[in-house]
Design a protein around this motif. Sequence first.
Motif, PDB file in Angstrom:
ATOM      1  N   GLY A   4      24.311  -2.702   4.177  1.00 38.03           N
ATOM      2  CA  GLY A   4      23.128  -2.958   5.233  1.00 38.03           C
ATOM      3  C   GLY A   4      22.135  -4.139   4.600  1.00 38.03           C
ATOM      4  N   CYS A   5      21.288  -4.137   5.094  1.00 40.04           N
ATOM      5  CA  CYS A   5      19.881  -5.162   4.779  1.00 40.04           C
ATOM      6  C   CYS A   5      18.842  -4.092   4.329  1.00 40.04           C
ATOM      7  CB  CYS A   5      19.813  -6.147   5.912  1.00 40.04           C
ATOM      8  SG  CYS A   5      21.044  -7.153   6.379  1.00 40.04           S
ATOM      9  N   THR A   6      17.736  -4.919   3.870  1.00 43.57           N
ATOM     10  CA  THR A   6      16.577  -4.033   3.706  1.00 43.57           C
ATOM     11  C   THR A   6      15.324  -4.917   3.520  1.00 43.57           C
ATOM     12  OG1 THR A   6      15.501  -2.468   2.301  1.00 43.57           O
ATOM     13  CG2 THR A   6      16.760  -4.289   1.196  1.00 43.57           C
ATOM     14  N   ILE A   7      14.380  -4.533   3.787  1.00 39.61           N
ATOM     15  CA  ILE A   7      13.170  -5.234   3.502  1.00 39.61           C
ATOM     16  C   ILE A   7      12.186  -4.256   2.296  1.00 39.61           C
ATOM     17  CG2 ILE A   7      10.609  -5.595   4.565  1.00 39.61           C
ATOM     18  CD1 ILE A   7      11.916  -6.006   7.142  1.00 39.61           C
ATOM     19  N   LEU A   8      11.744  -5.066   0.991  1.00 32.30           N
ATOM     20  CA  LEU A   8      11.123  -4.280   0.087  1.00 32.30           C
ATOM     21  C   LEU A   8      10.231  -5.247  -0.463  1.00 32.30           C
ATOM     22  CD1 LEU A   8      14.537  -3.024  -1.947  1.00 32.30           C
ATOM     23  CD2 LEU A   8      12.816  -1.807  -0.383  1.00 32.30           C
ATOM     24  N   PRO A   9       9.162  -4.538  -1.429  1.00 33.07           N
ATOM     25  CA  PRO A   9       8.241  -5.366  -1.988  1.00 33.07           C
ATOM     26  C   PRO A   9       8.983  -6.579  -2.725  1.00 33.07           C
ATOM     27  CG  PRO A   9       7.855  -3.011  -2.282  1.00 33.07           C
ATOM     28  CD  PRO A   9       9.098  -3.068  -1.460  1.00 33.07           C
ATOM     29  N   ALA A  10       8.358  -7.712  -2.930  1.00 33.14           N
ATOM     30  CA  ALA A  10       8.723  -8.829  -3.619  1.00 33.14           C
ATOM     31  C   ALA A  10       8.911  -8.580  -5.230  1.00 33.14           C
ATOM     32  CB  ALA A  10       7.766 -10.108  -3.723  1.00 33.14           C
ATOM     33  N   SER A  32     -12.570   9.153  -2.872  1.00 28.66           N
ATOM     34  CA  SER A  32     -13.249  10.277  -2.225  1.00 28.66           C
ATOM     35  C   SER A  32     -14.448  10.631  -3.255  1.00 28.66           C
ATOM     36  CB  SER A  32     -12.210  11.420  -2.209  1.00 28.66           C
ATOM     37  OG  SER A  32     -11.920  12.139  -3.405  1.00 28.66           O
ATOM     38  N   ASP A  33     -14.840  11.874  -2.956  1.00 33.10           N
ATOM     39  CA  ASP A  33     -16.016  12.355  -3.945  1.00 33.10           C
ATOM     40  C   ASP A  33     -15.657  12.723  -5.165  1.00 33.10           C
ATOM     41  OD1 ASP A  33     -17.962  12.355  -1.826  1.00 33.10           O
ATOM     42  OD2 ASP A  33     -17.760  14.294  -1.207  1.00 33.10           O
ATOM     43  N   GLU A  34     -14.304  13.077  -5.344  1.00 35.12           N
ATOM     44  CA  GLU A  34     -13.612  13.339  -6.499  1.00 35.12           C
ATOM     45  C   GLU A  34     -12.733  12.342  -7.297  1.00 35.12           C
ATOM     46  OE1 GLU A  34     -11.204  16.686  -5.500  1.00 35.12           O
ATOM     47  OE2 GLU A  34     -12.972  18.153  -5.570  1.00 35.12           O
ATOM     48  N   ILE A  35     -12.147  11.535  -6.520  1.00 36.00           N
ATOM     49  CA  ILE A  35     -11.393  10.563  -7.186  1.00 36.00           C
ATOM     50  C   ILE A  35     -11.785   8.959  -6.947  1.00 36.00           C
ATOM     51  CG2 ILE A  35      -9.053   9.585  -6.965  1.00 36.00           C
ATOM     52  CD1 ILE A  35      -9.130  12.525  -7.658  1.00 36.00           C
ATOM     53  N   LYS A  36     -11.709   8.151  -8.171  1.00 39.36           N
ATOM     54  CA  LYS A  36     -11.791   6.790  -8.016  1.00 39.36           C
ATOM     55  C   LYS A  36     -10.735   5.993  -8.031  1.00 39.36           C
ATOM     56  CE  LYS A  36     -14.604   3.087  -8.275  1.00 39.36           C
ATOM     57  NZ  LYS A  36     -15.416   2.492  -7.348  1.00 39.36           N
ATOM     58  N   SER A  37     -10.768   4.986  -7.054  1.00 40.47           N
ATOM     59  CA  SER A  37      -9.528   4.253  -6.718  1.00 40.47           C
ATOM     60  C   SER A  37      -9.833   2.903  -6.922  1.00 40.47           C
ATOM     61  CB  SER A  37      -8.915   4.354  -5.289  1.00 40.47           C
ATOM     62  OG  SER A  37      -7.793   5.415  -5.343  1.00 40.47           O
ATOM     63  N   LEU A  38      -9.261   1.844  -7.446  1.00 42.66           N
ATOM     64  CA  LEU A  38      -9.472   0.550  -7.824  1.00 42.66           C
ATOM     65  C   LEU A  38      -8.164  -0.231  -7.356  1.00 42.66           C
ATOM     66  CD1 LEU A  38     -11.058   0.576 -11.377  1.00 42.66           C
ATOM     67  CD2 LEU A  38     -11.976   0.371  -9.211  1.00 42.66           C
ATOM     68  N   PHE A  39      -8.499  -1.136  -6.386  1.00 48.28           N
ATOM     69  CA  PHE A  39      -7.487  -1.882  -5.922  1.00 48.28           C
ATOM     70  C   PHE A  39      -6.883  -2.772  -7.390  1.00 48.28           C
ATOM     71  CE2 PHE A  39      -6.235  -6.541  -4.526  1.00 48.28           C
ATOM     72  CZ  PHE A  39      -5.256  -5.997  -3.437  1.00 48.28           C
ATOM     73  N   VAL A  40      -5.347  -3.012  -7.373  1.00 45.78           N
ATOM     74  CA  VAL A  40      -4.996  -3.538  -8.417  1.00 45.78           C
ATOM     75  C   VAL A  40      -4.377  -4.915  -7.786  1.00 45.78           C
ATOM     76  CG1 VAL A  40      -3.300  -3.549 -10.303  1.00 45.78           C
ATOM     77  CG2 VAL A  40      -4.575  -1.581  -9.690  1.00 45.78           C
ATOM     78  N   LEU A  41      -3.322  -4.968  -6.913  1.00 45.15           N
ATOM     79  CA  LEU A  41      -2.673  -6.246  -6.541  1.00 45.15           C
ATOM     80  C   LEU A  41      -2.152  -5.907  -5.117  1.00 45.15           C
ATOM     81  CD1 LEU A  41       0.417  -5.651  -6.596  1.00 45.15           C
ATOM     82  CD2 LEU A  41       0.135  -5.624  -9.205  1.00 45.15           C
ATOM     83  N   ARG A  42      -1.770  -7.010  -4.533  1.00 41.32           N
ATOM     84  CA  ARG A  42      -1.329  -6.981  -3.208  1.00 41.32           C
ATOM     85  C   ARG A  42      -0.001  -8.164  -3.268  1.00 41.32           C
ATOM     86  NH1 ARG A  42      -5.256  -7.924   1.623  1.00 41.32           N
ATOM     87  NH2 ARG A  42      -5.369  -5.685   1.304  1.00 41.32           N
ATOM     88  N   GLU A  43       1.091  -7.651  -2.822  1.00 39.19           N
ATOM     89  CA  GLU A  43       2.388  -8.403  -2.921  1.00 39.19           C
ATOM     90  C   GLU A  43       2.913  -8.260  -1.389  1.00 39.19           C
ATOM     91  OE1 GLU A  43       5.370  -6.876  -5.412  1.00 39.19           O
ATOM     92  OE2 GLU A  43       4.828  -4.609  -4.936  1.00 39.19           O
ATOM     93  N   PRO A  44       3.785  -9.297  -0.913  1.00 36.16           N
ATOM     94  CA  PRO A  44       4.567  -9.475   0.051  1.00 36.16           C
ATOM     95  C   PRO A  44       5.848  -8.636   0.031  1.00 36.16           C
ATOM     96  CG  PRO A  44       4.870 -11.367  -1.339  1.00 36.16           C
ATOM     97  CD  PRO A  44       3.749 -10.563  -2.216  1.00 36.16           C
ATOM     98  N   MET A  45       6.142  -8.486   1.111  1.00 35.84           N
ATOM     99  CA  MET A  45       7.680  -7.872   1.227  1.00 35.84           C
ATOM    100  C   MET A  45       8.683  -8.937   1.652  1.00 35.84           C
ATOM    101  SD  MET A  45       6.899  -4.242   3.314  1.00 35.84           S
ATOM    102  CE  MET A  45       8.180  -3.550   2.531  1.00 35.84           C
ATOM    103  N   VAL A  46       9.896  -8.734   1.108  1.00 31.55           N
ATOM    104  CA  VAL A  46      10.807  -9.790   1.232  1.00 31.55           C
ATOM    105  C   VAL A  46      12.140  -9.075   2.028  1.00 31.55           C
ATOM    106  CG1 VAL A  46      10.128 -10.985  -0.710  1.00 31.55           C
ATOM    107  CG2 VAL A  46      11.844  -9.129  -1.185  1.00 31.55           C
ATOM    108  N   PHE A  47      13.014  -9.993   2.722  1.00 31.63           N
ATOM    109  CA  PHE A  47      14.048  -9.442   3.510  1.00 31.63           C
ATOM    110  C   PHE A  47      15.325  -9.896   2.622  1.00 31.63           C
ATOM    111  CE2 PHE A  47      17.593 -10.380   6.423  1.00 31.63           C
ATOM    112  CZ  PHE A  47      17.794  -9.141   6.869  1.00 31.63           C
TER     113      PHE A  47
END
Length: 299
Positions: A238-244, A152-167
């Motif tokens: 139960g089961c879940t889906i979460l980041p790797a 935004s005008d006030e905040i700077k964001s930088l992409f760090v990483l992308r990860e798959p989700m797992v079952f």
Amino acid sequence: MELRHLRYFITVAEELNFSKAALKLFTAQPSLSQQIKDLEEDVGVQLFYRTKRKVELTEEGTVFLEQARLTLAQADKAVAMARQVSQAKQQMLRIGFVPVAEVKIFPSVLPNLRVQHPDFKIELLSLNNTEQMKRLKKGELDISFTRHNLNSDEIKSLFVLREPMVFILPEDHPLAKYEKIPVQALHGVDFIIPAVEQSHTIHHHILDFAKTQGITLNIVQKADNILFNINAVGMGLGCTILPAYTAPLITSNSVIRPLEVELPYVDLYVSYHKSNTSVAVRKFIELLTQIFYLDINRD
């Protein structure tokens, strides 16, 4: 009256000679004389006796000298303390984070940062995305690791990483026998998912995935934290889906199985306030950029 008037007065009082005092103060004698005259007018008393041969303090001047020295000493102390606070702020680093940063970011970055800058004071705060955004905008965080791009005008964001989700599912679950699980087999299956208050992005990624696949999950538990989410699967709830990144954390009685369709990916961003020019923030971002090859020009 200004502090410079007091400095001029003290120097003249110590030298008892306007010419010598002017040289010491790197100013012209007529200017110094005028400054002392202005000071006497402000105070309302004569501070010096002046003759062609000598300069002497008056009785009022002697009292004023003592207090002027105390005032300047206090002012110098105030300046020193303010600078100490500023220096401490320059070395303070308050980092908010979601759990993935504990596993994927901090082990690589923080040991190096401590070696390079041992004087930095680092405070780590485990906060959800929403709380981090609030604190970052209010200046209560220096660095923020969230699932959101906050540019935004006030905040700077930088992409760090992308990860798959797992079952993830209990090892004795009927679906655990599949090498690749048909996505329709998840319809009606008991599920534990992160609570929306704690992990808005992952919560909605799971629900959006189910909606896209045309299946309905039987949500039996909304977990307040990732560790409980993982352990609940191990307890057979139960089961879940979460980041790797959670894969190494699963219990011995849980397993990970791929689905016949690709699961969503989740991103991680580092953010900081553009007005924050502290050395600690700059050095942290520089180190993070080196280790994770961040693109500082990417929005």
